[in-house]
Design a protein around this motif. Sequence first.
Motif, PDB file in Angstrom:
ATOM      1  N   ASP A 162       0.822  -1.199   0.000  1.00  0.00           N
ATOM      2  CA  ASP A 162       0.000   0.000   0.000  1.00  0.00           C
ATOM      3  C   ASP A 162       0.860   1.254   0.000  1.00  0.00           C
ATOM      4  OD1 ASP A 162      -2.319  -1.393  -0.103  1.00  0.00           O
ATOM      5  OD2 ASP A 162      -2.762  -1.258   2.035  1.00  0.00           O
ATOM      6  N   SER A 172     -12.019   4.908  -9.266  1.00  0.00           N
ATOM      7  CA  SER A 172     -11.720   3.480  -9.087  1.00  0.00           C
ATOM      8  C   SER A 172     -10.855   2.927 -10.206  1.00  0.00           C
ATOM      9  CB  SER A 172     -13.020   2.677  -8.993  1.00  0.00           C
ATOM     10  OG  SER A 172     -13.815   2.863 -10.155  1.00  0.00           O
ATOM     11  N   GLU A 189     -15.255  -0.535  -5.699  1.00  0.00           N
ATOM     12  CA  GLU A 189     -15.675   0.405  -4.660  1.00  0.00           C
ATOM     13  C   GLU A 189     -14.527   1.235  -4.105  1.00  0.00           C
ATOM     14  OE1 GLU A 189     -17.727  -1.831  -1.685  1.00  0.00           O
ATOM     15  OE2 GLU A 189     -19.394  -2.372  -3.031  1.00  0.00           O
ATOM     16  N   ARG A 190     -13.287   0.814  -4.351  1.00  0.00           N
ATOM     17  CA  ARG A 190     -12.134   1.561  -3.828  1.00  0.00           C
ATOM     18  C   ARG A 190     -11.786   2.703  -4.778  1.00  0.00           C
ATOM     19  NH1 ARG A 190      -7.065  -1.832  -2.291  1.00  0.00           N
ATOM     20  NH2 ARG A 190      -6.691  -0.094  -0.881  1.00  0.00           N
ATOM     21  N   SER A 191     -11.617   3.880  -4.226  1.00  0.00           N
ATOM     22  CA  SER A 191     -11.238   5.045  -5.015  1.00  0.00           C
ATOM     23  C   SER A 191      -9.760   5.332  -4.820  1.00  0.00           C
ATOM     24  CB  SER A 191     -12.062   6.269  -4.607  1.00  0.00           C
ATOM     25  OG  SER A 191     -11.653   7.403  -5.344  1.00  0.00           O
ATOM     26  N   TYR A 192      -9.023   5.348  -5.918  1.00  0.00           N
ATOM     27  CA  TYR A 192      -7.569   5.553  -5.864  1.00  0.00           C
ATOM     28  C   TYR A 192      -7.181   6.987  -6.237  1.00  0.00           C
ATOM     29  CZ  TYR A 192      -7.737   0.471  -5.942  1.00  0.00           C
ATOM     30  OH  TYR A 192      -8.019  -0.832  -5.653  1.00  0.00           O
ATOM     31  N   THR A 214      -8.327  10.683   1.315  1.00  0.00           N
ATOM     32  CA  THR A 214      -9.394  10.217   2.199  1.00  0.00           C
ATOM     33  C   THR A 214     -10.324  11.369   2.576  1.00  0.00           C
ATOM     34  OG1 THR A 214      -7.958   8.498   3.102  1.00  0.00           O
ATOM     35  CG2 THR A 214      -9.862   9.127   4.434  1.00  0.00           C
ATOM     36  N   VAL A 246     -14.941   3.848  -1.271  1.00  0.00           N
ATOM     37  CA  VAL A 246     -14.090   3.496  -0.132  1.00  0.00           C
ATOM     38  C   VAL A 246     -12.696   4.041  -0.436  1.00  0.00           C
ATOM     39  CG1 VAL A 246     -13.097   1.633   1.217  1.00  0.00           C
ATOM     40  CG2 VAL A 246     -15.427   1.405   0.306  1.00  0.00           C
ATOM     41  N   VAL A 279      -8.730   4.779  -0.532  1.00  0.00           N
ATOM     42  CA  VAL A 279      -7.429   4.232  -0.157  1.00  0.00           C
ATOM     43  C   VAL A 279      -6.853   5.198   0.871  1.00  0.00           C
ATOM     44  CG1 VAL A 279      -5.106   3.751  -0.973  1.00  0.00           C
ATOM     45  CG2 VAL A 279      -7.061   3.174  -2.401  1.00  0.00           C
TER      46      VAL A 279
END
Length: 709
Positions: free
Chosen positions: A164, A210, A532-535, A539, A560, A562
């Motif tokens: 990560d 995403s 669903e994860r936004s890169y 935040t 969601v 990262v």
Amino acid sequence: MEAEIQSAYQEELQQLEKAAAEIDRQLQSLETIPRYYGDDLTEQALENIREARRHNLQIAGVEPYFGRLDFQEAGVDAPQPLYIGKVGVEDEQTGQLLVIDWRAPVASMFYSFTGGDETASYDSPEGLIEGLIYLKRNLVIRKQILQRVVDAYVKGGDNLDVADEFLLYRLGENKDNRLRDIVSTIQAEQDKIIRSAKNTALVIQGVAGSGKTTVALHRLAYLLYQYRENIRAEKMIIFAPNSMFLDYISGVLPELGVGGIQQTTFSDWALDLLERDVELADPAERLATWFAIGPKRPVLDENAPGRWKGSMRFYRYVEERLDAFEQNYVPQRSFEAWDGHVLDATTVQEWFHTEYKHYPIAKRRERVTGRIKRWLEMELEQVWDGMQRKELKKKANARLRSYLKGMPDLTPFAFYKKLFSEATDLPEAIVKASNKLFKKKIVDLEDLAPLLLIRNRLQGIDSAQMFDHVVIDEAQDFSPFQVALLKNQTRGNSFSILGDLSQGIHAYQGVHSWQEFLDLFAEEEQAYFQLERSYRSTTEIINFANVVLERSQQALTLAVPVFRSGEKVRVAQVAAQDRLPTVIAAVQRLQSGTHSTVAVVARTEEESRELHAALLQAGLAATLIHSKQREYKGGLSVLPVYLTKGLEFDAVLITDVDEQHYELSPQDAKLLYVGCTRALHELWLLYEGAPSPLIADLDEELYASELEI
């Protein structure tokens, strides 16, 4: 620990020097071979192979590889280091792969392996290959300079969450005026989509940021690699929402070594197939109406022309009219060339409906007309008197012209126009508006798919017009009619249909549920994925945007983030007289840092023009983006919020986020959500008077009220 890091760096430095030297040597060797421009087919084929190698080596020369995987196959004594890059490179002296193409089956483990001591595996042409992974290493190389070495996994090591950390490092980089590939940071859920089977209609719901667009582009590159014997780049097509978006994504495929894929908008593609026989209505009026503020705000009506004409109900209606037209196409009466010489109606109908049933209507008309003319010639040959034959031929040709009028040779537009002029069972308002446009030979966007359906039935679909794979981006703005039409022209139902219902700001023409598309394909031919994860955004920005979306009062997928922390979202009230000076000062503050791309986002095009003029007067070089824009230039941009969709900027400043400009409604919530999620690193919002209810009374942890300018 420091010694281990230094040792790894030195090891990779030696490997890079070796790889770079071999790549340079091969490229120089190829450059010594003169390029062939002659007509010999064998030499042309050889030159094409050499040119492809030159292109791949040029890509590898900049960044030879980005990852290393030490994999020990079951039954083998020791792990083997595998270096993974955008293109494969073979060591010509040893015959071994120096770099493995990221699309190769073995490279899939680099993306799917997330740690642990379990057996890793990949599907090869020989079957399932299993083994153990000892090392997974991320590398950053720029122009053959090793910049970063990060071990994401070491067997037996502590294996903290460094994967990560590397992802966040790449996400933290600033953006320019082009979308870039993500080949070095593809995540497991993205890789699963990229490597899905070819003959599948994928529907991908992906939240803002995403990576769904880049995933779809990487999928094209993967399909061309994996199925290179069955598909061709020129038989693939990308449908983008507008020309500016095409310009924005134009760099990804060349970076991956892929060329020749068609990239267009649905309207441009359709108008070309229709041979520009009609003119498309200027969308500016519709956009101005739909995105209006105040008392002119639109209300979504399911009978809005875009929704109604884009529905499968209308698709079936047009097909029924085409069926009736085809069934009654041949005149019920016989053709009498002259007295006593009759071609029976049943014979003509047999030709049309049975012998030539597999041809399109226009081709059948051509064949039947040719048969009638040959029959007429044979009848005339039986007349011996030359003068009489000449007289009878003249009379017969006149009667034939009259007879053939019963089989009209209509253009798609002529048929469509006739359909509406004679309609008694269509919504009256839609018929009236359509007939008004059609008199000027002008059509709306939603008319193009029906026109193409008619064209295909009348004229047929040429094999050159068939696709091996279709990508539809921002698909929430597409209609079921459009997808059903494209399904008829796509082999194996091979689709990548991607979008985000939370960004469905063109609800007057798009879909409200992905089921509207899934229902077009058999269950075994479809697959649904949700990212669903936004890169993209920090935040803080994602959490803020999610609250805005929640206030839409619709069941939509929230992003969601990262965990990439940054500045708090800035929300500040400004007095009317301070609005423009504050915008100018805020832009100057944002540009004084490391941000390469900054966007000033207004609610309407008119307000965008006002802000753009003020920035220019203040000496700031800004580009005004409008609905007809064909190129995204980066730097400082000014644009209405609805045009930000699909783009991303280092920093975004949204003006006029007050209760007049953004009401508590699903439409305005989606608009503001789109604007907020364009920002990678910083997001500022200004308002006069009372704030929009979409941002009023927020938890103070979500934003800061000082602008710091």
